[in-house]
Scaffold this motif. Structure first.
Motif, PDB file in Angstrom:
ATOM      1  N   ARG A 105       0.843  -1.193   0.000  1.00 30.26           N
ATOM      2  CA  ARG A 105       0.000   0.000   0.000  1.00 30.26           C
ATOM      3  C   ARG A 105       0.879   1.244   0.000  1.00 30.26           C
ATOM      4  N   ARG A 106       0.262   2.386  -0.251  1.00 33.49           N
ATOM      5  CA  ARG A 106       0.995   3.653  -0.268  1.00 33.49           C
ATOM      6  C   ARG A 106       1.725   3.906   1.050  1.00 33.49           C
ATOM      7  N   ASN A 107       1.158   3.447   2.156  1.00 36.67           N
ATOM      8  CA  ASN A 107       1.780   3.665   3.465  1.00 36.67           C
ATOM      9  C   ASN A 107       2.853   2.617   3.772  1.00 36.67           C
ATOM     10  N   GLY A 108       3.116   1.713   2.816  1.00 41.57           N
ATOM     11  CA  GLY A 108       4.148   0.690   2.984  1.00 41.57           C
ATOM     12  C   GLY A 108       3.648  -0.614   3.568  1.00 41.57           C
ATOM     13  N   GLU A 109       2.376  -0.667   3.958  1.00 39.30           N
ATOM     14  CA  GLU A 109       1.821  -1.890   4.537  1.00 39.30           C
ATOM     15  C   GLU A 109       1.771  -3.003   3.493  1.00 39.30           C
ATOM     16  N   ALA A 110       2.257  -4.177   3.874  1.00 38.73           N
ATOM     17  CA  ALA A 110       2.279  -5.335   2.987  1.00 38.73           C
ATOM     18  C   ALA A 110       0.909  -5.999   2.928  1.00 38.73           C
ATOM     19  N   VAL A 111       0.517  -6.416   1.709  1.00 36.97           N
ATOM     20  CA  VAL A 111      -0.748  -7.123   1.508  1.00 36.97           C
ATOM     21  C   VAL A 111      -0.454  -8.422   0.765  1.00 36.97           C
ATOM     22  N   PRO A 112      -0.365  -9.548   1.505  1.00 41.02           N
ATOM     23  CA  PRO A 112      -0.050 -10.829   0.863  1.00 41.02           C
ATOM     24  C   PRO A 112      -1.299 -11.503   0.294  1.00 41.02           C
ATOM     25  N   THR A 113      -1.132 -12.147  -0.869  1.00 42.21           N
ATOM     26  CA  THR A 113      -2.221 -12.860  -1.519  1.00 42.21           C
ATOM     27  C   THR A 113      -1.679 -14.158  -2.116  1.00 42.21           C
ATOM     28  N   PRO A 114      -2.280 -15.321  -1.789  1.00 44.95           N
ATOM     29  CA  PRO A 114      -1.853 -16.554  -2.458  1.00 44.95           C
ATOM     30  C   PRO A 114      -2.424 -16.582  -3.881  1.00 44.95           C
ATOM     31  N   VAL A 115      -1.577 -16.938  -4.850  1.00 46.63           N
ATOM     32  CA  VAL A 115      -1.995 -16.958  -6.253  1.00 46.63           C
ATOM     33  C   VAL A 115      -1.404 -18.176  -6.954  1.00 46.63           C
ATOM     34  N   GLY A 137      -9.213  -4.578 -12.030  1.00 42.12           N
ATOM     35  CA  GLY A 137      -9.729  -3.718 -10.969  1.00 42.12           C
ATOM     36  C   GLY A 137      -9.420  -4.183  -9.554  1.00 42.12           C
ATOM     37  N   THR A 138      -8.676  -5.271  -9.393  1.00 38.54           N
ATOM     38  CA  THR A 138      -8.397  -5.760  -8.040  1.00 38.54           C
ATOM     39  C   THR A 138      -7.412  -4.845  -7.326  1.00 38.54           C
ATOM     40  N   GLY A 139      -7.414  -4.953  -6.011  1.00 29.54           N
ATOM     41  CA  GLY A 139      -6.516  -4.152  -5.195  1.00 29.54           C
ATOM     42  C   GLY A 139      -5.054  -4.371  -5.536  1.00 29.54           C
ATOM     43  N   LYS A 140      -4.679  -5.620  -5.828  1.00 30.14           N
ATOM     44  CA  LYS A 140      -3.267  -5.875  -6.131  1.00 30.14           C
ATOM     45  C   LYS A 140      -2.827  -5.126  -7.379  1.00 30.14           C
ATOM     46  N   LEU A 141      -3.712  -5.013  -8.370  1.00 36.09           N
ATOM     47  CA  LEU A 141      -3.367  -4.254  -9.576  1.00 36.09           C
ATOM     48  C   LEU A 141      -3.204  -2.770  -9.258  1.00 36.09           C
ATOM     49  N   LYS A 142      -4.068  -2.252  -8.421  1.00 39.29           N
ATOM     50  CA  LYS A 142      -3.968  -0.840  -8.030  1.00 39.29           C
ATOM     51  C   LYS A 142      -2.681  -0.583  -7.253  1.00 39.29           C
ATOM     52  N   ARG A 143      -2.328  -1.511  -6.368  1.00 37.66           N
ATOM     53  CA  ARG A 143      -1.095  -1.337  -5.587  1.00 37.66           C
ATOM     54  C   ARG A 143       0.140  -1.438  -6.475  1.00 37.66           C
ATOM     55  N   ILE A 144       0.133  -2.361  -7.441  1.00 37.38           N
ATOM     56  CA  ILE A 144       1.269  -2.490  -8.358  1.00 37.38           C
ATOM     57  C   ILE A 144       1.393  -1.242  -9.226  1.00 37.38           C
ATOM     58  N   ALA A 145       0.274  -0.646  -9.604  1.00 42.06           N
ATOM     59  CA  ALA A 145       0.316   0.591 -10.393  1.00 42.06           C
ATOM     60  C   ALA A 145       1.000   1.704  -9.598  1.00 42.06           C
ATOM     61  N   HIS A 146       0.818   1.692  -8.286  1.00 42.07           N
ATOM     62  CA  HIS A 146       1.451   2.703  -7.435  1.00 42.07           C
ATOM     63  C   HIS A 146       2.934   2.395  -7.226  1.00 42.07           C
ATOM     64  N   THR A 147       3.246   1.148  -6.933  1.00 36.44           N
ATOM     65  CA  THR A 147       4.639   0.739  -6.737  1.00 36.44           C
ATOM     66  C   THR A 147       4.830  -0.673  -7.270  1.00 36.44           C
TER      67      THR A 147
END
Length: 139
Positions: free
Chosen positions: A20-30, A46-56
């Motif tokens: 996340r923008r604040n540096g918090e890690a968001v793990p997802t099994p894939v 539109g998933t959150g992981k795509l939005k987070r990757i777009a940011h960093t």
């Protein structure tokens, strides 16, 4: 690509951790496959992981269980992620996933299609080790 990263393509699941923008890690099994010199996963648009990757584009990857548990002795690998919605890439990675996971993949996709009431647009995430030149991206 270092063998330690590429060998993750042989795993049933990897934990893809985005930030996340604040540096918090968001793990997802894939589910994961090898696509050229990169690992590839796909996800609905539109998933959150795509939005987070777009940011960093910074991510970590590690072998995990179906529920996302990483064994105590596994060290996550720093990596760089890119995304694409290119239909040819999405089709290729979908085929690779179907070949690797077989019936369980087809069943999962069928259930998801019923729950979503139709096809969902997908995007592919390519993962290469941190520091690898951008031209290593298979897109």
């Amino acid at each position: 690509m270092p063998t330690a990263t590429l060998h993750l393509a042989e795993s049933d699941f990897i934990q893809l951790t985005t930030f996340r923008r604040n540096g918090e890690a968001v793990p997802t099994p894939v589910w994961v496959v090898r696509d050229g010199d990169a690992l590839a996963v796909f996800t609905p648009a539109g998933t959150g992981k795509l939005k987070r990757i777009a940011h960093t584009p910074r991510v970590t990857v590690a072998e995990c269980s179906r529920r996302g548990r990483v064994a105590d002795d596994v060290v996550p690998v720093e990596a760089h992620a890119t995304t694409t919605a290119d239909p040819a890439v999405v089709t290729r990675v979908t085929r690779l996933l179907a070949d690797k996971y077989g019936l369980q993949f087809r069943m999962f996709m069928l259930v998801e299609r019923v729950l979503a009431r139709g096809e969902r647009r997908r995007e592919v995430v390519h993962i290469v080790p941190a520091g690898l030149p951008a031209e290593a991206d298979p897109r």
